[in-house]
Enzyme design. Sequence first.
Site, PDB file in Angstrom:
ATOM      1  N   CYS A 190       7.547  33.872  42.501  1.00 52.55           N
ATOM      2  CA  CYS A 190       7.988  34.664  43.580  1.00 52.55           C
ATOM      3  C   CYS A 190       6.351  35.711  43.815  1.00 52.55           C
ATOM      4  O   CYS A 190       5.921  36.053  43.001  1.00 52.55           O
ATOM      5  CB  CYS A 190       8.830  35.783  42.979  1.00 52.55           C
ATOM      6  SG  CYS A 190      10.417  35.204  42.326  1.00 52.55           S
TER       7      CYS A 190
ATOM      8  N   ARG B 291       4.039  30.546  46.367  1.00 52.47           N
ATOM      9  CA  ARG B 291       4.325  30.704  45.026  1.00 52.47           C
ATOM     10  C   ARG B 291       5.983  30.587  44.691  1.00 52.47           C
ATOM     11  O   ARG B 291       6.635  30.603  43.745  1.00 52.47           O
ATOM     12  CB  ARG B 291       4.111  32.239  44.783  1.00 52.47           C
ATOM     13  CG  ARG B 291       2.641  32.693  44.922  1.00 52.47           C
ATOM     14  CD  ARG B 291       2.019  32.380  43.833  1.00 52.47           C
ATOM     15  NE  ARG B 291       0.663  32.495  43.483  1.00 52.47           N
ATOM     16  CZ  ARG B 291      -0.054  33.499  42.966  1.00 52.47           C
ATOM     17  NH1 ARG B 291       0.720  34.204  42.221  1.00 52.47           N
ATOM     18  NH2 ARG B 291      -1.449  33.389  42.873  1.00 52.47           N
TER      19      ARG B 291
ATOM     20  N   TRP C 266      11.648  32.914  44.435  1.00 48.67           N
ATOM     21  CA  TRP C 266      11.883  31.406  43.679  1.00 48.67           C
ATOM     22  C   TRP C 266      12.939  31.681  42.612  1.00 48.67           C
ATOM     23  O   TRP C 266      12.715  32.484  41.700  1.00 48.67           O
ATOM     24  CB  TRP C 266      10.512  30.751  42.883  1.00 48.67           C
ATOM     25  CG  TRP C 266      10.524  29.408  42.279  1.00 48.67           C
ATOM     26  CD1 TRP C 266      10.641  28.310  43.218  1.00 48.67           C
ATOM     27  CD2 TRP C 266      10.993  29.315  41.022  1.00 48.67           C
ATOM     28  NE1 TRP C 266      10.604  27.293  42.200  1.00 48.67           N
ATOM     29  CE2 TRP C 266      11.091  27.780  40.995  1.00 48.67           C
ATOM     30  CE3 TRP C 266      11.072  29.971  39.847  1.00 48.67           C
ATOM     31  CZ2 TRP C 266      11.188  27.075  39.700  1.00 48.67           C
ATOM     32  CZ3 TRP C 266      11.320  29.297  38.646  1.00 48.67           C
ATOM     33  CH2 TRP C 266      11.448  27.859  38.784  1.00 48.67           C
TER      34      TRP C 266
ATOM     35  N   ASN D   4       9.672  40.161  40.035  1.00 48.83           N
ATOM     36  CA  ASN D   4       9.190  38.945  39.737  1.00 48.83           C
ATOM     37  C   ASN D   4       9.531  38.969  37.861  1.00 48.83           C
ATOM     38  O   ASN D   4       9.329  39.695  37.209  1.00 48.83           O
ATOM     39  CB  ASN D   4       7.555  38.689  39.723  1.00 48.83           C
ATOM     40  CG  ASN D   4       7.550  38.475  40.901  1.00 48.83           C
ATOM     41  OD1 ASN D   4       8.421  38.357  41.852  1.00 48.83           O
ATOM     42  ND2 ASN D   4       6.115  38.261  41.212  1.00 48.83           N
ATOM     43  N   GLY D   5       9.965  37.726  37.486  1.00 46.69           N
ATOM     44  CA  GLY D   5      10.140  37.382  36.154  1.00 46.69           C
ATOM     45  C   GLY D   5      11.743  37.242  35.858  1.00 46.69           C
ATOM     46  O   GLY D   5      12.496  37.052  36.624  1.00 46.69           O
TER      47      GLY D   5
ATOM     48  N   GLU E   9      -1.195  12.178  35.122  1.00 48.20           N
ATOM     49  CA  GLU E   9      -1.405  13.260  36.423  1.00 48.20           C
ATOM     50  C   GLU E   9      -0.917  12.419  37.879  1.00 48.20           C
ATOM     51  O   GLU E   9      -0.248  13.054  38.564  1.00 48.20           O
ATOM     52  CB  GLU E   9      -2.815  13.689  36.307  1.00 48.20           C
ATOM     53  CG  GLU E   9      -3.390  14.282  37.482  1.00 48.20           C
ATOM     54  CD  GLU E   9      -2.385  15.690  37.792  1.00 48.20           C
ATOM     55  OE1 GLU E   9      -1.620  16.032  36.987  1.00 48.20           O
ATOM     56  OE2 GLU E   9      -2.412  16.363  38.735  1.00 48.20           O
TER      57      GLU E   9
ATOM     58  N   LYS F 226       2.019  13.854  40.254  1.00 54.09           N
ATOM     59  CA  LYS F 226       1.760  14.253  41.730  1.00 54.09           C
ATOM     60  C   LYS F 226       2.732  13.409  42.663  1.00 54.09           C
ATOM     61  O   LYS F 226       3.277  14.020  43.447  1.00 54.09           O
ATOM     62  CB  LYS F 226       0.359  13.627  42.287  1.00 54.09           C
ATOM     63  CG  LYS F 226      -0.988  14.595  41.917  1.00 54.09           C
ATOM     64  CD  LYS F 226      -0.979  15.868  42.472  1.00 54.09           C
ATOM     65  CE  LYS F 226      -0.294  16.684  41.455  1.00 54.09           C
ATOM     66  NZ  LYS F 226      -0.964  17.591  40.703  1.00 54.09           N
TER      67      LYS F 226
ATOM     68  N   GLU G 191       6.103  15.152  42.347  1.00 58.57           N
ATOM     69  CA  GLU G 191       6.258  16.557  42.834  1.00 58.57           C
ATOM     70  C   GLU G 191       6.404  16.718  44.375  1.00 58.57           C
ATOM     71  O   GLU G 191       7.184  17.394  44.726  1.00 58.57           O
ATOM     72  CB  GLU G 191       4.882  17.224  42.511  1.00 58.57           C
ATOM     73  CG  GLU G 191       4.709  17.793  41.123  1.00 58.57           C
ATOM     74  CD  GLU G 191       3.331  18.363  40.866  1.00 58.57           C
ATOM     75  OE1 GLU G 191       3.218  19.445  40.158  1.00 58.57           O
ATOM     76  OE2 GLU G 191       2.368  17.794  41.056  1.00 58.57           O
TER      77      GLU G 191
ATOM     78  N   HIS H 141       6.226  -2.305  24.556  1.00 58.68           N
ATOM     79  CA  HIS H 141       7.158  -1.811  23.370  1.00 58.68           C
ATOM     80  C   HIS H 141       8.604  -1.232  24.031  1.00 58.68           C
ATOM     81  O   HIS H 141       9.070  -0.327  23.481  1.00 58.68           O
ATOM     82  CB  HIS H 141       6.482  -0.830  22.787  1.00 58.68           C
ATOM     83  CG  HIS H 141       5.226  -1.106  21.787  1.00 58.68           C
ATOM     84  ND1 HIS H 141       5.341  -1.905  20.772  1.00 58.68           N
ATOM     85  CD2 HIS H 141       4.002  -1.377  21.849  1.00 58.68           C
ATOM     86  CE1 HIS H 141       4.514  -2.604  20.243  1.00 58.68           C
ATOM     87  NE2 HIS H 141       3.269  -2.102  21.010  1.00 58.68           N
TER      88      HIS H 141
ATOM     89  N   LYS I 150       4.128  27.810  42.804  1.00 54.85           N
ATOM     90  CA  LYS I 150       2.866  27.895  42.165  1.00 54.85           C
ATOM     91  C   LYS I 150       2.996  29.142  41.119  1.00 54.85           C
ATOM     92  O   LYS I 150       3.478  29.950  41.256  1.00 54.85           O
ATOM     93  CB  LYS I 150       1.914  28.419  43.276  1.00 54.85           C
ATOM     94  CG  LYS I 150       0.582  27.976  42.977  1.00 54.85           C
ATOM     95  CD  LYS I 150      -0.066  26.507  43.223  1.00 54.85           C
ATOM     96  CE  LYS I 150      -1.325  26.412  42.940  1.00 54.85           C
ATOM     97  NZ  LYS I 150      -1.711  24.697  42.663  1.00 54.85           N
TER      98      LYS I 150
HETATM   99  N1  HGA Z   1      14.764  36.299  38.237  1.00 54.23           N
HETATM  100  C1  HGA Z   1      14.530  36.897  39.551  1.00 54.23           C
HETATM  101  C2  HGA Z   1      13.098  36.522  40.283  1.00 54.23           C
HETATM  102  C3  HGA Z   1      12.716  35.288  40.034  1.00 54.23           C
HETATM  103  C4  HGA Z   1      11.085  35.087  39.979  1.00 54.23           C
HETATM  104  O1  HGA Z   1      10.501  35.817  39.598  1.00 54.23           O
HETATM  105  N2  HGA Z   1      10.934  33.881  40.205  1.00 54.23           N
HETATM  106  O2  HGA Z   1       9.355  33.471  39.988  1.00 54.23           O
HETATM  107  C5  HGA Z   1      15.565  36.023  40.495  1.00 54.23           C
HETATM  108  O3  HGA Z   1      16.014  34.936  40.354  1.00 54.23           O
HETATM  109  O4  HGA Z   1      15.815  36.317  41.714  1.00 54.23           O
END
Ligand code: HGA
Length: 607
Positions: free
Chosen positions: A2, A27, A78, A102-103, A480, A484, A487, A503, A602
């Site tokens: 985020c 991000r 995110w 964020n978090g 790697e 890629k 992803e 194996h 990211k």
């Molecule tokens: N937990 C919060 C923020 C998510 C976050 O920091 N993502 O990187 C949410 O889900 O909105």
Amino acid sequence: MCGIVGAVAQRDVIEILLEGLRRLEYRGYDSAGVAVLDAAHQPAPLQRLRRLGKVQALSDAAAEQGLAGGTGIAHTRWATHGEPSEANAHPHVSGDIAVVHNGIIENHEGLRRELQAEGFVFQSQTDTEVIAHLIARETAAGQPLLAAVKAVRKRLEGAYGMVAVNSQTPDRIVVARSGSPLVIGYGIGEHFVASDQLALLPVTRRFAFLEEGDVAEITRQSVEVFDLNDQPVVREARESSVEHDAGDKGEYRHYMLKEIYEQPQAITNTLEGRLLNGQLNLEALGDLSDVDSVQIIACGTSYHAGVTARYWIESLAGVACNVEIASEFRYRQPVIRPNTLLVTISQSGETADTLAALRQARAQGITKTLAICNVPGSSLVRESDMTLLTRAGAEIGVASTKAFTTQLAALLLLTAGLAERRADAAAVQQKIANALATLPGLIQQTLGMNEAIEKLAERFAEKHNALFLGRGDQYPIAMEGALKLKEISYIHAEAYAAGELKHGPLALIDAEMPIVVVAPHNDLVEKLKSNIEEVRARGGELYVFAGESAEISSADNMVVVPVPNCDDLIAPIVYTLPLQLLSYHVAVIKGTDVDQPRNLAKSVTVE
Ligand code: HGA
């Protein structure tokens, strides 16, 4: 993950906030939102706008509605808690309070129950909304915003970087950091905050990084920071050296392609001052003479760099080396031997699991720690004893490219430093120096494979699975390559050490299964040829990136693409390029969102 941007200024900040979000969109990009206040009025109406999807949708809506204000906060999300939707997008509002975060608030369920029992009504499924209500409860009881945030942070468990505004006091924003980065940007008569300085480069180059546990109150004229114990502290503002245009795509269609093509220059930058006139200058690494073993900790692509380095560190420096994924390391009880050098690898330096593993290792008594990182001033850099910056420049594409190859170049420098204790140290170090000196030129030459690989990519676009094979230090490169492809093209891909095929994975081989092989001309190439034959005998469709002198030729069911000859030492770096280009072109043909692939983001600042 985020992105957060905040601003308090005399001018209208809406475009500053939106441009900041655009620069952070890589991000996290499932939804975006903004809240602005007009500081000229006290209280000021809280104007909030949120949109599902990209920042562009928010920006269009903001223009349409003529949103404006001198104080504001903005967020690109995110999702961790609650699906991507407009209702779950930040800012979250409770009464006069708006918050971006964020978090993850780990005790959000208990807090939600407590607040609901008191009559607070929740509008979203997020963990974040509890923060808005908790702050609103404090301000409604007469606390100013700063005191409210200080009180609320004592109730929060988990990780947060958060920014809050109160429409009753629209001339200020309050920010708090615990486990998720925040940086304050200094302007003249205006201040900003963001989760990454990149967001603010169009408006300032002077930044102060908040430390763990800090809370700050920011107005147009002042920034006051308080530490974990509520004591006023100074977090010095410094001039940033990050380029203003670091977030521009230039002539390239995607950031990823731009970043692939930047690798010769990025690696030159990694080596600058560390390889001078063909001689290594390893001063920055300090004294490694008491290091008996190395423990590398990293996640994702950085982990693959670590696995590659293990081959180098053990064979060239003769030092025992262990490599582990950070999210595993941090939750077991690892036994770390005395005199171990702990090496963490992370592009952003904010990877939550890697940071936690570093802290845990330090708590266990590890005293020598080295961060291999792309972002000066990041948490990992600040918390490590030594740093080897990769100097790759801003990497915007979510799928890491130049960050990986520069990490590998830095890890070769580390290997040379660790070789110091060998009787033949000078010879080993010279061998590494000679190989590294050829690297930027070789990478440039390898980019010449682009057209051939673009054609090859057409054969992959319809596939649902792929296998990647390598041996020795090419095995992590195969890993790697598979990562890629997964992803950005969403094709299921797995990597195997070629010797492992018999194996189990040989059972997967049929005419539908493309198998990508990395085959430089090294001392394992004859073994690898036998593995290739095992696959051919079972009808597998082979794509072999082979050293020009490896004597592997195209045949039925086998396309061989020559890779420039290079020193064995740097072959893992050189052979990464064709695999990057392959996944890029497959993704373009499939029409996926190359720079912002689904479900990813990211800089993984959450667990
Ligand atoms: N937990 C919060 C923020 C998510 C976050 O920091 N993502 O990187 C949410 O889900 O909105």
